[in-house]
Design a protein around this motif. Structure first.
Motif, short mmCIF file in Angstrom:
data_model
loop_
_atom_site.label_atom_id
_atom_site.label_comp_id
_atom_site.label_asym_id
_atom_site.label_seq_id
_atom_site.Cartn_x
_atom_site.Cartn_y
_atom_site.Cartn_z
N ALA A 45 -31.95 4.67 -72.93
CA ALA A 45 -31.62 5.91 -73.63
C ALA A 45 -31.97 5.76 -75.11
O ALA A 45 -31.53 4.83 -75.78
CB ALA A 45 -30.13 6.23 -73.48
N THR A 46 -32.83 6.67 -75.59
CA THR A 46 -33.22 6.71 -77.00
C THR A 46 -32.87 8.08 -77.57
O THR A 46 -32.57 9.01 -76.83
CB THR A 46 -34.73 6.44 -77.14
OG1 THR A 46 -35.46 7.43 -76.38
CG2 THR A 46 -35.09 5.05 -76.64
N LEU A 47 -32.94 8.19 -78.88
CA LEU A 47 -32.58 9.43 -79.55
C LEU A 47 -33.83 10.17 -80.02
O LEU A 47 -34.65 9.61 -80.77
CB LEU A 47 -31.66 9.16 -80.74
CG LEU A 47 -30.30 8.55 -80.39
CD1 LEU A 47 -29.56 8.15 -81.66
CD2 LEU A 47 -29.47 9.53 -79.57
N ASP A 48 -33.98 11.41 -79.58
CA ASP A 48 -35.12 12.22 -80.00
C ASP A 48 -34.98 12.59 -81.47
O ASP A 48 -33.96 13.16 -81.87
CB ASP A 48 -35.20 13.49 -79.15
CG ASP A 48 -36.42 14.32 -79.49
OD1 ASP A 48 -36.31 15.15 -80.41
OD2 ASP A 48 -37.45 14.13 -78.85
N PRO A 49 -35.97 12.29 -82.32
CA PRO A 49 -35.82 12.55 -83.75
C PRO A 49 -35.81 14.02 -84.10
O PRO A 49 -35.27 14.41 -85.15
CB PRO A 49 -37.03 11.84 -84.36
CG PRO A 49 -38.04 11.80 -83.27
CD PRO A 49 -37.26 11.64 -82.00
N ALA A 50 -36.39 14.86 -83.26
CA ALA A 50 -36.46 16.28 -83.57
C ALA A 50 -35.19 17.01 -83.15
O ALA A 50 -34.59 17.75 -83.93
CB ALA A 50 -37.68 16.91 -82.88
N SER A 51 -34.75 16.79 -81.92
CA SER A 51 -33.60 17.53 -81.41
C SER A 51 -32.28 16.78 -81.56
O SER A 51 -31.21 17.40 -81.57
CB SER A 51 -33.81 17.84 -79.92
OG SER A 51 -33.76 16.64 -79.16
N GLY A 52 -32.35 15.44 -81.66
CA GLY A 52 -31.13 14.64 -81.70
C GLY A 52 -30.56 14.34 -80.34
O GLY A 52 -29.59 13.59 -80.22
N PHE A 53 -31.14 14.91 -79.29
CA PHE A 53 -30.64 14.69 -77.94
C PHE A 53 -31.12 13.34 -77.41
O PHE A 53 -32.22 12.87 -77.75
CB PHE A 53 -31.12 15.79 -77.00
CG PHE A 53 -30.37 17.08 -77.14
CD1 PHE A 53 -29.12 17.24 -76.56
CD2 PHE A 53 -30.90 18.13 -77.86
CE1 PHE A 53 -28.42 18.42 -76.69
CE2 PHE A 53 -30.22 19.32 -78.00
CZ PHE A 53 -28.97 19.47 -77.42
N PRO A 54 -30.32 12.70 -76.55
CA PRO A 54 -30.78 11.44 -75.94
C PRO A 54 -31.84 11.69 -74.89
O PRO A 54 -31.80 12.70 -74.18
CB PRO A 54 -29.49 10.86 -75.32
CG PRO A 54 -28.62 12.05 -75.08
CD PRO A 54 -28.93 13.03 -76.17
N LEU A 55 -32.78 10.77 -74.79
CA LEU A 55 -33.82 10.80 -73.77
C LEU A 55 -33.65 9.56 -72.90
O LEU A 55 -33.63 8.44 -73.41
CB LEU A 55 -35.21 10.78 -74.42
CG LEU A 55 -36.39 10.60 -73.45
CD1 LEU A 55 -36.64 11.89 -72.68
CD2 LEU A 55 -37.64 10.16 -74.21
N ALA A 56 -33.51 9.75 -71.59
CA ALA A 56 -33.36 8.63 -70.66
C ALA A 56 -34.68 8.39 -69.93
O ALA A 56 -35.25 9.31 -69.36
CB ALA A 56 -32.25 8.92 -69.65
N THR A 57 -35.15 7.15 -69.98
CA THR A 57 -36.38 6.76 -69.29
C THR A 57 -36.12 5.46 -68.54
O THR A 57 -35.04 4.87 -68.64
CB THR A 57 -37.54 6.58 -70.29
OG1 THR A 57 -37.13 5.68 -71.33
CG2 THR A 57 -37.93 7.91 -70.93
N LEU A 58 -37.14 5.00 -67.81
CA LEU A 58 -37.00 3.79 -67.01
C LEU A 58 -37.94 2.72 -67.55
O LEU A 58 -39.10 3.00 -67.84
CB LEU A 58 -37.34 4.09 -65.55
CG LEU A 58 -36.85 3.10 -64.50
CD1 LEU A 58 -35.33 3.08 -64.43
CD2 LEU A 58 -37.42 3.46 -63.13
N VAL A 59 -37.42 1.48 -67.71
CA VAL A 59 -38.24 0.38 -68.20
C VAL A 59 -38.00 -0.86 -67.33
O VAL A 59 -36.93 -1.01 -66.74
CB VAL A 59 -37.94 0.03 -69.67
CG1 VAL A 59 -38.35 1.16 -70.60
CG2 VAL A 59 -36.46 -0.32 -69.87
#
Length: 257
Positions: free
Chosen positions: A43-57
Motif C-alpha cells: 500500500a502506497t499513497l497517491d501524491p495527487a489524491s492522497g488515497f492509498p493504492l494497493a498493489t502486489l509485489v
C-alpha cells in the motif's frame, strides 16, 4: 528531522478488554509469516489524491527480517514511493477454510528505502530466481522497508501488540556469520541437498522436492521448492559459521534418526 514512529496499533479485541489465547505467540507468528511469505500486498499513497493504492509485489527478507521488494520506475507504486516513502505491506499464510478465521497475517508499516546492499540483492534473487531476467534493467530498484510498526493477526481473538525489536533480529556479534552467508548457502545447495530435503520434510512436514536454501540468519534457515517455502528455526541462536555447522549437522542427524 527524524520522523517519529506511528502510534502502536492496538488490536480491536485488546481495546475492548479481550485477551489472546495462551497458545498464541504473536512474535513467533509474525516472524514465521514474514520469513515464509513470497508475495505481499503493498500500500502506497497517491501524491495527487492522497488515497492509498494497493498493489502486489514479490517479497523477500533481509538478514534481520526487514522486508525487501523489487520495483520498476514504470509502476505506479514506485512513483508514489518517490513522492512519499510511507508504505505498508500485508503478508499472509493462507490455509484452508475462512482466511479471516484461520490464516496468519501480518501488516508491516514503515518507510521504503532504495537498497544497494549486495547480500540483500542476493537474498531477494535467491527467493525469486525469475527476477534475474529483469533485475538489472535500469528502471528496477531493490527497496528495503525501514520498519516502524507490526500488526500481527492469527484469526479471531488471536492478535497481539508487539514491538519492532521483538520481530527484527539484533545482529550484534553475528558479523562472521553474516559475512559467510553467501558461501554457506551455496555450499548447502551444492553439497547437502539430502539434508535440505530432510529439514523440509522431517522437521517442517513439507512435501518432498528439490529444496534450496535462500538465506540464513542467527535464528533460522529459509528454504524454497517451487512455490513452497519453509523456515527452519534453530534450537539456539547461531553467531558464527562453526555454530551454524554444529546446529545443522545435529538437526540433520535428528531427522535421519
Amino acid at each position: 528531522m527524524t520522523e517519529a514512529a506511528p502510534a502502536a496499533i492496538t488490536p480491536r479485541g485488546l481495546e475492548l478488554g479481550g485477551s489472546a489465547p495462551d497458545d498464541f505467540d504473536p512474535v513467533a507468528m509474525a516472524r514465521a509469516t514474514l520469513r515464509t511469505a513470497r508475495i505481499a500486498a503493498l500500500a502506497t499513497l497517491d501524491p495527487a489524491s492522497g488515497f492509498p493504492l494497493a498493489t502486489l509485489v514479490n517479497l523477500a527478507t533481509d538478514v534481520d527480517g526487514s522486508p525487501l521488494f523489487l520495483a520498476s520506475k514504470l509502476s505506479l507504486h514506485t512513483r508514489n514511493i518517490e513522492a512519499d516513502p510511507r508504505v505498508s505491506v500485508l503478508v499472509s499464510s493462507l490455509g484452508k477454510g475462512d482466511p479471516l478465521a484461520n490464516s496468519a497475517r501480518l501488516s508491516v508499516v514503515g518507510r521504503a528505502e532504495r537498497c544497494t546492499d549486495a547480500n540483500a540483492r542476493r537474498r531477494f534473487l535467491a527467493r525469486h530466481p525469475k527476477a534475474k531476467l529483469y533485475a538489472d534493467f535500469p528502471d528496477f530498484s531493490l527497496f528495503r522497508l525501514a520498519v516502524l510498526g507490526f500488526h500481527p493477526n492469527g484469526g479471531f481473538a488471536r492478535a497481539g501488540e508487539i514491538a519492532v525489536g521483538a520481530v527484527l533480529l539484533d545482529l550484534a556479534g553475528c558479523e562472521t556469520l553474516i559475512a559467510a552467508e553467501d558461501d554457506a548457502v551455496a555450499h548447502l545447495n551444492a553439497d547437502h541437498a539430502e539434508a535440505l530435503n530432510l529439514y523440509a520434510t522431517h522437521r517442517l512436514g513439507l512435501p518432498e522436492g528439490r529444496w534450496k536454501a535462500t538465506g540464513l540468519d542467527p535464528e533460522g534457515l529459509d528454504l524454497v521448492c517451487g512455490d513452497e517455502s519453509g523456515r527452519l528455526v534453530f534450537p539456539e541462536r547461531v553467531t558464527d559459521p562453526a555454530g551454524l555447522r554444529r546446529v545443522l549437522v545435529a538437526l540433520a542427524q535428528q531427522a535421519r534418526g
